[in-house]
Design an enzyme around this catalytic site. Structure first.
Site, PDB file in Angstrom:
ATOM      1  N   SER A  88      61.996  86.157  79.387  1.00 30.28           N
ATOM      2  CA  SER A  88      62.362  86.325  77.969  1.00 30.28           C
ATOM      3  C   SER A  88      62.051  87.742  77.491  1.00 30.28           C
ATOM      4  CB  SER A  88      61.567  85.341  77.104  1.00 30.28           C
ATOM      5  OG  SER A  88      61.930  84.025  77.404  1.00 30.28           O
ATOM      6  N   GLY A 103      71.702  81.915  79.808  1.00 28.33           N
ATOM      7  CA  GLY A 103      71.913  81.467  78.435  1.00 28.33           C
ATOM      8  C   GLY A 103      71.289  82.429  77.436  1.00 28.33           C
ATOM      9  N   ARG A 149      77.484  75.159  78.798  1.00 26.33           N
ATOM     10  CA  ARG A 149      76.384  75.040  77.832  1.00 26.33           C
ATOM     11  C   ARG A 149      76.856  75.241  76.388  1.00 26.33           C
ATOM     12  NH1 ARG A 149      71.225  78.023  80.110  1.00 26.33           N
ATOM     13  NH2 ARG A 149      70.263  76.794  78.447  1.00 26.33           N
ATOM     14  N   GLN A 152      66.401  80.937  71.163  1.00 25.62           N
ATOM     15  CA  GLN A 152      67.634  81.705  71.382  1.00 25.62           C
ATOM     16  C   GLN A 152      68.467  81.736  70.105  1.00 25.62           C
ATOM     17  OE1 GLN A 152      69.436  79.949  74.862  1.00 25.62           O
ATOM     18  NE2 GLN A 152      67.932  80.867  76.234  1.00 25.62           N
ATOM     19  N   ASP A 177      60.468  75.037  79.241  1.00 27.29           N
ATOM     20  CA  ASP A 177      60.990  75.388  80.569  1.00 27.29           C
ATOM     21  C   ASP A 177      60.145  74.825  81.704  1.00 27.29           C
ATOM     22  OD1 ASP A 177      63.070  76.771  79.436  1.00 27.29           O
ATOM     23  OD2 ASP A 177      62.088  78.720  79.540  1.00 27.29           O
ATOM     24  N   LYS A 180      69.955  72.432  79.389  1.00 29.88           N
ATOM     25  CA  LYS A 180      69.443  73.642  80.054  1.00 29.88           C
ATOM     26  C   LYS A 180      70.393  74.001  81.212  1.00 29.88           C
ATOM     27  CE  LYS A 180      65.915  74.344  77.418  1.00 29.88           C
ATOM     28  NZ  LYS A 180      65.946  75.504  76.526  1.00 29.88           N
ATOM     29  N   ARG A 233      68.247  68.555  82.862  1.00 29.63           N
ATOM     30  CA  ARG A 233      66.968  68.497  83.590  1.00 29.63           C
ATOM     31  C   ARG A 233      66.311  67.125  83.537  1.00 29.63           C
ATOM     32  NH1 ARG A 233      64.744  74.647  82.308  1.00 29.63           N
ATOM     33  NH2 ARG A 233      65.997  75.588  83.965  1.00 29.63           N
TER      34      ARG A 233
HETATM   35  C1  S3P Z   1      64.462  81.411  75.798  1.00 30.01           C
HETATM   36  C2  S3P Z   1      64.415  80.323  74.977  1.00 30.01           C
HETATM   37  C3  S3P Z   1      64.457  78.927  75.466  1.00 30.01           C
HETATM   38  C4  S3P Z   1      64.174  78.853  76.970  1.00 30.01           C
HETATM   39  C5  S3P Z   1      64.917  79.909  77.745  1.00 30.01           C
HETATM   40  C6  S3P Z   1      64.538  81.282  77.264  1.00 30.01           C
HETATM   41  C7  S3P Z   1      64.414  82.755  75.207  1.00 30.01           C
HETATM   42  O1  S3P Z   1      65.740  78.401  75.229  1.00 30.01           O
HETATM   43  O2  S3P Z   1      64.502  77.575  77.459  1.00 30.01           O
HETATM   44  O3  S3P Z   1      64.616  79.794  79.131  1.00 30.01           O
HETATM   45  O4  S3P Z   1      64.187  83.732  75.932  1.00 30.01           O
HETATM   46  O5  S3P Z   1      64.581  82.860  73.976  1.00 30.01           O
HETATM   47  P1  S3P Z   1      66.114  77.653  73.854  1.00 30.01           P
HETATM   48  O6  S3P Z   1      66.040  78.645  72.774  1.00 30.01           O
HETATM   49  O7  S3P Z   1      67.505  77.133  74.066  1.00 30.01           O
HETATM   50  O8  S3P Z   1      65.098  76.550  73.721  1.00 30.01           O
END
Ligand code: S3P
Length: 437
Positions: free
Chosen positions: A25, A97, A125, A172, A318, A345, A349
Site C-alpha cells: 500500500s 485493485g 472486480r 481504496q 488482507d 478481493k 477468498r
Molecule cells: C488497500 C486497501 C484494501 C486492501 C488492499 C490494499 C490499499 O482494499 O485489501 O490490499 O492499499 O488501500 P479495500 O480498500 O478494498 O478494503
C-alpha cells in the site's frame, strides 16, 4: 508456477531473523505522490512486486521520469499536479485493485482521457464503488457492464468538492475520493463506516498536503499541491502475517521479523492472533516517515478458536486467508463474521479458502460473510489458489502442520506482493519446492 510443500509435521518450525518485502500500500502511494509532487523524491524499501511495479510503469507511461527500482531504491522526478501527459495506450494495471481505484480518483481531475485495464481477476472486480462517488463530484468515468473494468476516464471535467459517506469500509474508495478532492475547489470529506488503513492521509501530510482527520472523517482541500519527500517503506505486515501464523502453528518456532509496519490501522492480525493465544512481542519501535515500525518476535503457541471481533476485520482484511489456516490449527471453533468484503478481493477468498481447507480434510464451512472452522488435523492434498497470491502463501504455511504434502496450483501471482516468498520461507525451514510449469 506451482508449489509443493512437504508435510509431516516439522519439529523445528520456522527459525531465523528476516525482513519481508516492502509494504504494498505504501509503495503504490509513494510512486503516485512522488510523481505529482514538485521536486525529486527518494524512496527506499520499495516493494519490487508486480502490483507496485504496475503503478510505477503507469506513471512512466504518463511521462514521469522514474529511476529504479534498484535494491528497493527509487528516484522520482515529480512533474507537479498538472504535469502528467496522456499515455499512448491504455494503462494495464495487471492484478492491482489499489492501482486502479486510486488512479481513477487521481486521473479524474486531469486534462486528458485515459483508459485503465487489468488482468482477468481485476476485470471481475467491482468499480462502481469508485465511479459512483467520482460521478457525484462531476467526473466522467465509463465502465464495462455492471461497473467492471476497463475504466474510461474522460478528462477536462470540473470536479466539485463534496462530502461522502462511504457505504463500505474501504481504504481504496476513501483514497480515491481524497485524491480526486485534491483537484476540486474546496473541501472534500470522506466518512468511513469502520476504520481502514490511513496510509494516504499520513503520506499526503508527509508530502506537505493538509489533510484533516477527526473521528471517522478525513478531509482534503483543493486545489492541493505536493512537495517532494523521501519515503522509507517499512516491511509489509500483510507479508509478515504468513510468518506470524507459520511460526505460531509450527512447534519449535522462534522467528524475528524486522522493520515491520505496525500502523494501528493494519495490526488487526496481531490482535487476532494474540486473542487466539499466539506468543507475539513487538520491540525496537520507531517512527519512519509518519509510519510506526517495529521488529516482531513470534514463538510457537497453542492456538484456540475464537469469534473474531468484527471491529478487527477491516484492520486485518488482507490477512484472512492465513488467519483461516491459523483457525484450522486451533483447538475448538473459530467464527468469522462481517467479512463479506473478502468475496471481492483478488479471488472470492471465503469460497476459495473454504474449498481448499475442505480439500485438506479441514471442517470449514463458508458463510455469506465469513467462515466457521473447527480446528483439527490437516491432511495433504491439492488446492487451487485461483491465481490469488495470498491464498497460495496461506496454504504454503499450512504445510507446517499437514500430515501429507500439499500441492498448490497457480502460484505465479505471489510475485504481485511477495517476490521471493518461497526462497525466503525455505531459509526459515519451510520445505517448499517451486515447479515452473
Ligand atoms: C488497500 C486497501 C484494501 C486492501 C488492499 C490494499 C490499499 O482494499 O485489501 O490490499 O492499499 O488501500 P479495500 O480498500 O478494498 O478494503
Amino acid at each position: 508456477m506451482k508449489y509443493i510443500v512437504q508435510g509431516g509435521l516439522s519439529e523445528t518450525g520456522l527459525q531465523g531473523t528476516i525482513r519481508v518485502p516492502g509494504d504494498k500500500s505504501i509503495s503504490h502511494r509513494s510512486i503516485m505522490f512522488g510523481s505529482l509532487a514538485e521536486g525529486t523524491s527518494h524512496i527506499s524499501g520499495f516493494l519490487e512486486g508486480e502490483d507496485s511495479l504496475n503503478t510505477l510503469r503507469a506513471f512512466q507511461a504518463m511521462g514521469v521520469e522514474i529511476e529504479g527500482p534498484t535494491d528497493g531504491k527509487v528516484t522520482i522526478h515529480g512533474v507537479g499536479m498538472f504535469g502528467l501527459k496522456a499515455p499512448e495506450k491504455a494503462l494495464d494495471l495487471g492484478n492491482s485493485g489499489t492501482s486502479m481505484r486510486l488512479l481513477a480518483g487521481l486521473l479524474a481531475g486531469q486534462k486528458f482521457d485515459v483508459e485503465l485495464s487489468g488482468d482477468t481477476s481485476l476485470s471481475k472486480r467491482p468499480m462502481k464503488r469508485v465511479t459512483d462517488p467520482l460521478s457525484k463530484m462531476g467526473a466522467r468515468v465509463d465502465t464495462a457492464e455492471d461497473g467492471k473494468p476497463p475504466l474510461k476516464i474522460i478528462g477536462n471535467q470540473t470536479l466539485n468538492s463534496f462530502s461522502y459517506q462511504m457505504p463500505m469500509a474501504s481504504a481504496q474508495v476513501k483514497s480515491c475520493c481524497l485524491l480526486a478532492g485534491m483537484y476540486a475547489q474546496g473541501k472534500t470529506c470522506v466518512t468511513e463506516p469502520a476504520v481502514t488503513r490511513d496510509h494516504t492521509e499520513r503520506m499526503l501530510k508527509a508530502f506537505g498536503c493538509e489533510v484533516t482527520v477527526s473521528d471517522s472523517t478525513a478531509c482534503v482541500t483543493g486545489p492541493a499541491k505536493l512537495i517532494a519527500a523521501d519515503i522509507d517503506v517499512p516491511a509489509d505486515i500483510s507479508s509478515a502475517a504468513f510468518f506470524m501464523v507459520g511460526a505460531s502453528i509450527a512447534d519449535g518456532s522462534d522467528i524475528v521479523l524486522l522493520h515491520v509496519g505496525i500502523n494501528p490501522t493494519r495490526t488487526g492480525v496481531i490482535d487476532i492472533l494474540k486473542l487466539m493465544g499466539a506468543d507475539i512481542t513487538t520491540f525496537n519501535q520507531q517512527e519512519v516517515g509518519g509510519e510506526p515500525v517495529a521488529d516482531i518476535r513470534i514463538k510457537s503457541a497453542k492456538l484456540k478458536g475464537i469469534h473474531i471481533p468484527e471491529g478487527l476485520v477491516p484492520l486485518a482484511i488482507d490477512e484472512f486467508p492465513v488467519l483461516f489456516v491459523a483457525a484450522a490449527c486451533a483447538e475448538g471453533q473459530t467464527v468469522v463474521t462481517g467479512a463479506e468484503e473478502l468475496r471481492v478481493k483478488e479471488s472470492d477468498r471465503i469460497q476459495v479458502m473454504a474449498d481448499g481447507l475442505q480439500a485438506l480434510g479441514v471442517d470449514a464451512r463458508a458463510t455469506e460473510d465469513g467462515m466457521i472452522i473447527n480446528g483439527g488435523e490437516i491432511s495433504g492434498g491439492t488446492v487451487h489458489s485461483q491465481d490469488d497470491h495470498r491464498i497460495a502463501m496461506a496454504f504454503a504455511m499450512a504445510g507446517l502442520r499437514s500430515t501429507g504434502d500439499i500441492h498448490i496450483e497457480d502460484c505465479d501471482n505471489v510475485n504481485t506482493s511477495f517476490p521471493g516468498f518461497a526462497e525466503l520461507a525455505a531459509t526459515c525451514g519451510l520445505s517448499i519446492k517451486v515447479l515452473n510449469e
